[in-house]
Design an enzyme around this catalytic site. Structure first.
Site, PDB file in Angstrom:
ATOM      1  N   CYS A  74       0.872  -1.230   0.031  1.00 33.13           N
ATOM      2  CA  CYS A  74      -0.013   0.081   0.181  1.00 33.13           C
ATOM      3  C   CYS A  74       0.930   1.265   0.124  1.00 33.13           C
ATOM      4  CB  CYS A  74      -0.915   0.068   1.258  1.00 33.13           C
ATOM      5  SG  CYS A  74      -0.253  -0.434   2.661  1.00 33.13           S
ATOM      6  N   HIS A 108      -3.066   6.043   4.795  1.00 38.46           N
ATOM      7  CA  HIS A 108      -1.550   6.321   4.803  1.00 38.46           C
ATOM      8  C   HIS A 108      -1.174   7.864   4.474  1.00 38.46           C
ATOM      9  CE1 HIS A 108      -1.581   1.938   6.219  1.00 38.46           C
ATOM     10  NE2 HIS A 108      -0.814   1.849   5.421  1.00 38.46           N
TER      11      HIS A 108
HETATM   12  P1  NAP Z   1      -7.289  -9.388   8.039  1.00 42.12           P
HETATM   13  O1  NAP Z   1      -8.394  -8.387   8.215  1.00 42.12           O
HETATM   14  O2  NAP Z   1      -6.486 -10.100   9.010  1.00 42.12           O
HETATM   15  O3  NAP Z   1      -7.952 -10.626   7.017  1.00 42.12           O
HETATM   16  C1  NAP Z   1      -7.333 -11.872   6.667  1.00 42.12           C
HETATM   17  C2  NAP Z   1      -8.233 -12.515   5.647  1.00 42.12           C
HETATM   18  O4  NAP Z   1      -7.528 -13.955   5.423  1.00 42.12           O
HETATM   19  C3  NAP Z   1      -9.395 -13.101   6.072  1.00 42.12           C
HETATM   20  O5  NAP Z   1     -10.497 -13.329   5.339  1.00 42.12           O
HETATM   21  C4  NAP Z   1      -8.980 -14.567   6.723  1.00 42.12           C
HETATM   22  O6  NAP Z   1     -10.319 -15.158   6.930  1.00 42.12           O
HETATM   23  C5  NAP Z   1      -8.393 -14.937   5.552  1.00 42.12           C
HETATM   24  N1  NAP Z   1      -7.482 -15.862   5.861  1.00 42.12           N
HETATM   25  C6  NAP Z   1      -6.552 -16.260   6.963  1.00 42.12           C
HETATM   26  N2  NAP Z   1      -5.859 -17.472   6.610  1.00 42.12           N
HETATM   27  C7  NAP Z   1      -6.561 -18.241   5.838  1.00 42.12           C
HETATM   28  C8  NAP Z   1      -6.490 -19.432   5.223  1.00 42.12           C
HETATM   29  N3  NAP Z   1      -5.830 -20.110   5.914  1.00 42.12           N
HETATM   30  N4  NAP Z   1      -7.359 -19.966   4.205  1.00 42.12           N
HETATM   31  C9  NAP Z   1      -8.323 -19.108   3.602  1.00 42.12           C
HETATM   32  N5  NAP Z   1      -8.449 -17.701   4.190  1.00 42.12           N
HETATM   33  C10 NAP Z   1      -7.505 -17.377   5.129  1.00 42.12           C
HETATM   34  O7  NAP Z   1      -6.071  -8.940   6.867  1.00 42.12           O
HETATM   35  P2  NAP Z   1      -6.170  -7.820   5.830  1.00 42.12           P
HETATM   36  O8  NAP Z   1      -5.793  -6.359   6.392  1.00 42.12           O
HETATM   37  O9  NAP Z   1      -7.408  -8.003   5.090  1.00 42.12           O
HETATM   38  O10 NAP Z   1      -5.063  -8.546   4.708  1.00 42.12           O
HETATM   39  C11 NAP Z   1      -4.832  -9.759   4.471  1.00 42.12           C
HETATM   40  C12 NAP Z   1      -3.471  -9.850   3.436  1.00 42.12           C
HETATM   41  O11 NAP Z   1      -3.699  -8.703   2.458  1.00 42.12           O
HETATM   42  C13 NAP Z   1      -2.301  -9.419   4.242  1.00 42.12           C
HETATM   43  O12 NAP Z   1      -1.718 -10.406   5.033  1.00 42.12           O
HETATM   44  C14 NAP Z   1      -1.558  -8.803   3.213  1.00 42.12           C
HETATM   45  O13 NAP Z   1      -0.952  -9.916   2.834  1.00 42.12           O
HETATM   46  C15 NAP Z   1      -2.377  -8.452   2.263  1.00 42.12           C
HETATM   47  N6  NAP Z   1      -2.301  -6.877   2.173  1.00 42.12           N
HETATM   48  C16 NAP Z   1      -1.930  -5.953   1.481  1.00 42.12           C
HETATM   49  C17 NAP Z   1      -2.002  -4.981   1.636  1.00 42.12           C
HETATM   50  C18 NAP Z   1      -1.269  -3.837   0.340  1.00 42.12           C
HETATM   51  O14 NAP Z   1      -0.302  -3.041   0.839  1.00 42.12           O
HETATM   52  N7  NAP Z   1      -1.547  -4.097  -0.529  1.00 42.12           N
HETATM   53  C19 NAP Z   1      -2.537  -3.956   2.615  1.00 42.12           C
HETATM   54  C20 NAP Z   1      -3.293  -4.698   3.547  1.00 42.12           C
HETATM   55  C21 NAP Z   1      -2.968  -6.087   3.464  1.00 42.12           C
HETATM   56  P3  NAP Z   1     -10.990 -15.557   8.249  1.00 42.12           P
HETATM   57  O15 NAP Z   1     -11.859 -14.404   8.660  1.00 42.12           O
HETATM   58  O16 NAP Z   1     -11.847 -16.749   7.961  1.00 42.12           O
HETATM   59  O17 NAP Z   1      -9.908 -15.926   9.295  1.00 42.12           O
HETATM   60  O1  3JN Z   2       1.193  -2.347   7.575  1.00 47.78           O
HETATM   61  C1  3JN Z   2       0.691  -1.761   6.672  1.00 47.78           C
HETATM   62  O2  3JN Z   2       0.202  -0.821   6.727  1.00 47.78           O
HETATM   63  C2  3JN Z   2       0.518  -2.542   5.370  1.00 47.78           C
HETATM   64  C3  3JN Z   2       0.542  -4.023   5.488  1.00 47.78           C
HETATM   65  C4  3JN Z   2       0.847  -4.835   4.496  1.00 47.78           C
HETATM   66  C5  3JN Z   2       0.989  -6.220   4.861  1.00 47.78           C
HETATM   67  C6  3JN Z   2       0.575  -6.693   6.156  1.00 47.78           C
HETATM   68  C7  3JN Z   2       0.585  -8.217   6.160  1.00 47.78           C
HETATM   69  C8  3JN Z   2       1.423  -8.999   5.455  1.00 47.78           C
HETATM   70  C9  3JN Z   2       1.596  -7.189   3.921  1.00 47.78           C
HETATM   71  C10 3JN Z   2       2.122  -6.468   2.548  1.00 47.78           C
HETATM   72  O3  3JN Z   2       1.101  -6.242   1.871  1.00 47.78           O
HETATM   73  O4  3JN Z   2       3.282  -6.259   2.148  1.00 47.78           O
HETATM   74  C11 3JN Z   2       1.866  -8.258   4.145  1.00 47.78           C
HETATM   75  C12 3JN Z   2       2.746  -9.309   3.487  1.00 47.78           C
HETATM   76  O5  3JN Z   2       1.879  -9.854   2.318  1.00 47.78           O
HETATM   77  O6  3JN Z   2       3.839  -9.495   3.380  1.00 47.78           O
END
Ligand code: NAP
Ligand code: 3JN
Length: 339
Positions: free
Chosen positions: A129, A243
């Protein structure tokens, strides 16, 4: 118009829920939609275009018959499951860091490098992000004056750490307001309420955190220019959403303040909000739920005679920083007839 069978993996999470809203509000042409998550969410109902959809368990077979899957369930889940979806001929747009730096996997911000999307590259990575909102602002200036160096400090909201991050700030503020002792930190390293934490993700051997190194490495790949040097300091702040970034750049060619503002004001995806005398500058509360990247406080660096500018960039991390960018990638695949 062709419609697509779509799956959202991690549909119940902070990013997944926004993906659903983005697909709905931007009228993505969906023939059907599947919501997938972990065991703990099986049977939960989520609404899509007024229809109740039951959340299903993600399995290695979930990609069968799906055209496009948007993944946001973390890097471990992406590493394990995305290859099965691709083997089933499904495009995967993955929000995690699992594949971002792999040579043959496009890392895409549509305003910057939609040309990296290809018919035969079915696995596509969505950048971090903090990187996304920065590169959209850097791109018009880089095209005009070639950026040599970037020094950036981020002010990242708690929603970047998912639903647990949002809950932790909420609980700490509630306890404080009731005069109770503040619950101990769990998701973050220290209390986040009324504090700033200069650590996002774990530290690497060079003293930078992984989040900071993502900004350095991903910027080079997206901009297609390994010569851009990026030094980042990433800080968690007690803000729920959006952010903010203070960005300093040095360019090879001279660029005047006026030229920079003109370029930024015309750039796709950006709104220049820069009228300091009337207190107009971007702030996280203002950017929340908005699909634009806001740029303000553009000024020439008075500490050097080199070509150096500074500006302030704010964007909703769950939208352009994650869900919106992923949906824009899907829209670009459709628009450019790559799918
Ligand atoms: P979150 O609110 O903790 O949500 C995690 C999601 O993943 C929930 O839907 C969870 O399902 C699901 N999940 C976890 N373990 C799983 C499994 N084994 N099988 C299937 N589904 C599973 O986290 P979030 O903020 O949405 O972020 C999720 C991910 O997106 C992060 O870890 C990161 O890799 C990515 N992300 C990227 C950015 C970016 O900068 N582009 C920003 C934020 C996040 P349940 O509800 O059933 O547990
Ligand atoms: O902390 C933030 O503001 C952004 C977080 C992103 C994030 C959180 C957990 C795992 C990532 C990411 O998108 O880089 C990951 C990951 O996939 O490594």
């Amino acid at each position: 118009m062709r419609k697509f069978k779509v799956a959202v993996v991690g549909a119940t999470g902070a990013v997944g829920l926004e993906m659903i809203k983005m697909l709905e509000s931007r009228n993505f042409p969906t023939e059907s939609i599947k919501f997938l998550a972990s065991e703990s969410s099986i049977g939960k109902k989520l609404i899509y275009n007024g229809e109740k959809i039951t959340v299903e368990l993600l399995t290695k077979k979930s990609g069968k018959g799906i055209d496009i899957a948007l993944f946001s369930a973390g890097a471990t889940v992406s590493k394990e499951f995305a290859p099965y979806f691709v083997a089933d001929d499904c495009f995967v747009i993955d929000n995690s860091s699992a594949w971002r730096m792999e040579k043959d996997i496009p890392l895409v911000v549509p305003e910057v490098n939609s040309h990296d999307l290809k018919k035969d590259k079915k696995l596509i990575a969505n950048p971090n992000c903090s990187t996304i909102q920065m590169v959209v602002a850097l791109k018009p200036i880089h095209d005009f004056a070639k950026i040599k160096r970037v020094i950036v400090s981020t002010y990242q909201s708690v929603s970047g750490a998912g639903q647990k991050g949002i809950n932790e700030l909420t609980e700490q503020v509630k306890a404080w307001a009731k005069g109770e002792s503040i619950p101990t930190a769990n998701k973050f390293q220290y209390q986040i309420a009324f504090n700033l934490i200069p650590q996002i993700d774990v530290f690497t051997d060079n003293g930078y955190t992984k989040e900071e190194m993502k900004m350095t490495n991903e910027t080079k790949k997206i901009m297609g220019d390994n010569s851009i040097e990026v030094s980042a300091t990433c800080v968690r702040v007690p803000v729920f959403r959006s952010h903010s970034e203070n960005i300093w750049i040095e360019t090879e060619k001279p660029i005047s303040l006026q030229e920079a503002k003109e370029l930024l004001s015309k750039a796709e995806g950006i709104q220049l909000m820069d009228e300091p005398k009337s207190k107009k500058y971007p702030m996280p509360l203002f950017a929340e739920n908005m699909q634009t990247i806001y740029v303000g406080r553009v000024r020439a660096d008075i500490s050097t005679k080199n070509n150096a500018l500074m500006f302030w960039v704010v964007s909703d991390n769950l939208l352009k920083g994650a869900a919106l960018n992923a949906v824009q990638i899907a829209e670009t695949l459709v628009k450019n007839e790559l799918i």
